[in-house]
Design an enzyme around this catalytic site. Sequence first.
Site, PDB file in Angstrom:
ATOM      1  N   LYS A   1       0.870  -1.231   0.017  1.00 56.42           N
ATOM      2  CA  LYS A   1      -0.081   0.148  -0.041  1.00 56.42           C
ATOM      3  C   LYS A   1       0.685   1.255   0.198  1.00 56.42           C
ATOM      4  O   LYS A   1       1.914   1.377   0.722  1.00 56.42           O
ATOM      5  CB  LYS A   1      -0.723   0.060   1.090  1.00 56.42           C
ATOM      6  CG  LYS A   1      -1.774   1.229   1.107  1.00 56.42           C
ATOM      7  CD  LYS A   1      -2.900   0.903   2.693  1.00 56.42           C
ATOM      8  CE  LYS A   1      -3.941   2.028   2.594  1.00 56.42           C
ATOM      9  NZ  LYS A   1      -4.826   1.788   3.677  1.00 56.42           N
TER      10      LYS A   1
ATOM     11  N   SER B   1      -9.681   1.934   2.955  1.00 61.49           N
ATOM     12  CA  SER B   1      -8.608   2.515   1.762  1.00 61.49           C
ATOM     13  C   SER B   1      -7.854   1.806   1.108  1.00 61.49           C
ATOM     14  O   SER B   1      -7.208   2.146   0.366  1.00 61.49           O
ATOM     15  CB  SER B   1      -8.114   3.822   2.749  1.00 61.49           C
ATOM     16  OG  SER B   1      -7.124   3.334   3.830  1.00 61.49           O
TER      17      SER B   1
ATOM     18  N   SER C   1     -10.019  -0.272   7.004  1.00 61.43           N
ATOM     19  CA  SER C   1      -9.251  -0.165   5.692  1.00 61.43           C
ATOM     20  C   SER C   1      -8.760  -1.368   4.764  1.00 61.43           C
ATOM     21  O   SER C   1      -8.206  -1.266   3.788  1.00 61.43           O
ATOM     22  CB  SER C   1      -8.362   1.077   5.636  1.00 61.43           C
ATOM     23  OG  SER C   1      -8.872   2.287   5.547  1.00 61.43           O
TER      24      SER C   1
END
Lengths: 490, 480
Positions: free
Chosen positions: B75, B150, B174
């Site tokens: 990420k 996210s 997330s």
Amino acid sequence: MSQTVTKNKYETTIGLEIHVELLTNSKMFCGCKVEFGGEENTRVCPVCLGMPGSLPVANKKAIEYTIKAGLALDCDIASFTQFHRKNYFYPDMPKDYQISQFDKPFCLDGHLDVDTEGRHRKIRINRVHLEEDTGKMLHQSKTGRIADASYSLVDFNRAGTPLMEIVTEPDIETPGEARAFMQKLRRLVLSLGVSDCNMEEGSMRCDANVSLRIKGEKELGVKTEVKNMNSFRALQRALEYEVLRQEKLLNEGERVLQETRHWDADKNITTTLRSKEEAHDYRYLTDPDLVPMEIPDEWIEEIRNTLPELPNARKERFISEYELSDYDAGLLSATQVIGDYFESVLKIFNKPKTVANWIMGDLSMHLNAEGKEMEESPIKPKSLAGLLELIDKGTISGKMAKDIFQEMYETGGDADTIVKEKGISQISDESSLLAIIEEVIEANESSIEDFKSGKQQVVGFLVGQVMKATKGQANPQVVNKLLKEALAKH
Amino acid sequence: MDITKFSAGDAVKQIKNKEISVLELTDSYLNRIKEVDDRVKAFIQVDAEGARARARELDGSTVNELGGGLPIAIKDNINLIGAPTTCASKILKNYRPVYNAHVIEKLIRGDAVFIGKTNLDEFAMGSSTENSSFGPTHNPWDIERVPGGSSGGSAAAIAAREALWAIGSDTGGSIRQPAAFCGVVGLKPTYGLVSRYGLVAFASSLDQIGPITKTVDDSALLLSIIAGHDRRDSTSLDYEIPDYLANPNSNLSDLKVGLPIELFSESFDEGVKVSVKKAIEILEKKGAKIEETSLSSIEYALSTYYIIAPAEASSNLSRYDGVRYGFRSNDNSDIIEMYKDSRSGGFGQEVKRRIMLGTYALSAGYYDAYYGKAQKVRTMIIEDFKSAFSKYDVLISPTTPTTAFKKGEKTSDPLQMYLSDICTIPANLAGIPAISIPCGLSDNLPVGLQIMADHYGEATLFKVAKELEEEIGFSDIPEL
């Protein structure tokens, strides 16, 4: 002057906030070295630069030092404490928040007493807490002032240095008292060995809250905060100026505005830095990157055991144990190092007054001339004791000792060695002196008559001749005695 | 044979037996990215060259048997030297980190192959990966839909087989919510189990790094690589990591399961409720004792979260001021203007919204009413979980109220968007571990089941999740 007016009509209230940079090896929340100056931005890392993703880890030594200072100031040490974030934007602050403490400081409710202006004053300490220092702005202009600069650079070497903040209650009543308090506090912190307390380099800084109120009123008057006082003298002068300024306003029926003021040491005035309306809302929050801390009692006791004899106690002991004057005892107990030096000499040469005179006289003079501290002295206590012993035994005269001291200071050598190498020991041996005395008398025969007719000053002249003949190495007292005997015999 | 279908365990065996090389495995994922990522847009940046060089290097040596040689996606809010860390924000568009995150160091030691950095909602703020300044990621199951957020890029990459496994971060769901939307396994570990050092902070007291994988076993393997104490993170737990890969006793007959009624709302999607109910029935058949329970304080979890997280964020994101790195607005007359223009121009709308919410909540005069109160409620939530775990081994709920929603459906209504994390937020506030596994399809969209356990309960999570995984037999892969 108006001082009398103040005395009659107003009373002054002063509270101090003192920042002290701690002498830890590494910074407050990272491993970077703590040091003054150096090439810009060379002692930085992702943590003290506030790089994304970096995290702080508290320096245990800095916490220990803060607790130590708190104990020396007679504070209560918190059993549970936390770090908070103080949020505001400024380019010298890498994270745009400062890790500080808010409602859970390490130390609370202490005091430091001062004797000044003929009074004994107890100044209460509100709190002692720990935070991180900011970087330094370098405004690019000839004057170095922001107003003249087209741009500014930032040096982050100082960012993250452990900073201890000591906050007093508004117990100080005169600028002189503020100065005396600061001087005493500095000596105390120095004796703890937790900071070098160098006001010019900024490792000890002080802000003051000042207000006036009509005598007898309960409510405090509107206060101003004065910043940028970089010496004891600046502190006193800035406060004197500010008290007069406020007094003038009040006498003219005007109001004092709550604001932060800047001491301008060149112009000797304070000027507005920012008003209350411009004051920050710091939006304190507990720092979620740092876990709350429990301070175990055992640790506090451990720290208490490392406290040195504090300056006050040591001064009192010097007066009673060594029969020193209040003044001498004060100077010799001012810092841990000076006191230790004094007592180390005494262990070998136990004549306190003589030792005191040499330390405060010749040694201090030499060190001051070079801007050196006692710990940098090239003459170690043992060597000084050796020199004093030679004087005491009559091996050298006081005057010779001064020269030898100079040489010891320059070379770091022992008095004994220097005396032997140069052959400059004092001649006290009567038989060798008698031969020289006879020679001198023979060369000045008329002096015999002069002496016998009662002209005592001729003795002084002859002593001078003997000293000259021995290149100053004769013991003057012995020469004096022998000369008189010899003249009487002739 | 499509080797991108291998689980981590399979791939490790194949590499060990020299049936495939690390380079072949890496190439197959790189080819897959080439083939599908213009539709999925899971990656902000793919490092094909670096990944191949690393693969060749590993092929020339003995590869770490604990997951070495496997292509991983990271990420893009985690620092990896050599690639920018953008946080999907304009303000960090060209920011290159000078140090590796703790998880990256651990992965390097574990011989990982870094294949690229994945898309996210800017600074991990969002539930759809639409708040990215590089454009949205699309759900591989239906590219008209969001992948969740996210960590939408990481979850979509695994679902689309563009990486063998991935790293995400979870502040309020997330990892789990996008895992649910994409039909993959997402774990948020116990707070402090994985070091946050090098993870760009959103809300420090809630952020936690975790694995996004194809299977439960893969999750356990990746967690054992990245977990462990780190002195540079004061909130990192000094805890000996157990062997998550040990085959646990699969007997669930003495398992006590609580179903928090607050997380089974009538208003949830019918398809979600049906799939979750089936999974619970499986556990019941295996002898687990299932019971409804109430954790009344978690009704306030969402509002509590939206005070605490923005408050911390408002402080954490102050440092993006244009002074030292990142986007800076030029031609400003003074520093205040420079700050304003850099931050106004550099941050996206959702990030600005949360900074303002947080700034307000911490302001003088409002602190007690908002932040102070939220902290108190958080303590109540922690207490409620504590008492629930004195009765139950695990708590089970849907991961999300709905399956993946359409792009743009909730962007104009932040509150609706926030509600999609209603089931996941409580675990962050309590600091407990929670895993989301796929438990079925509803209208050809995956449904996620969430299992929560007490602090350090990861092994329990893996045991229950693995049983369910086997029984449910979810093996669907999206057509792309």
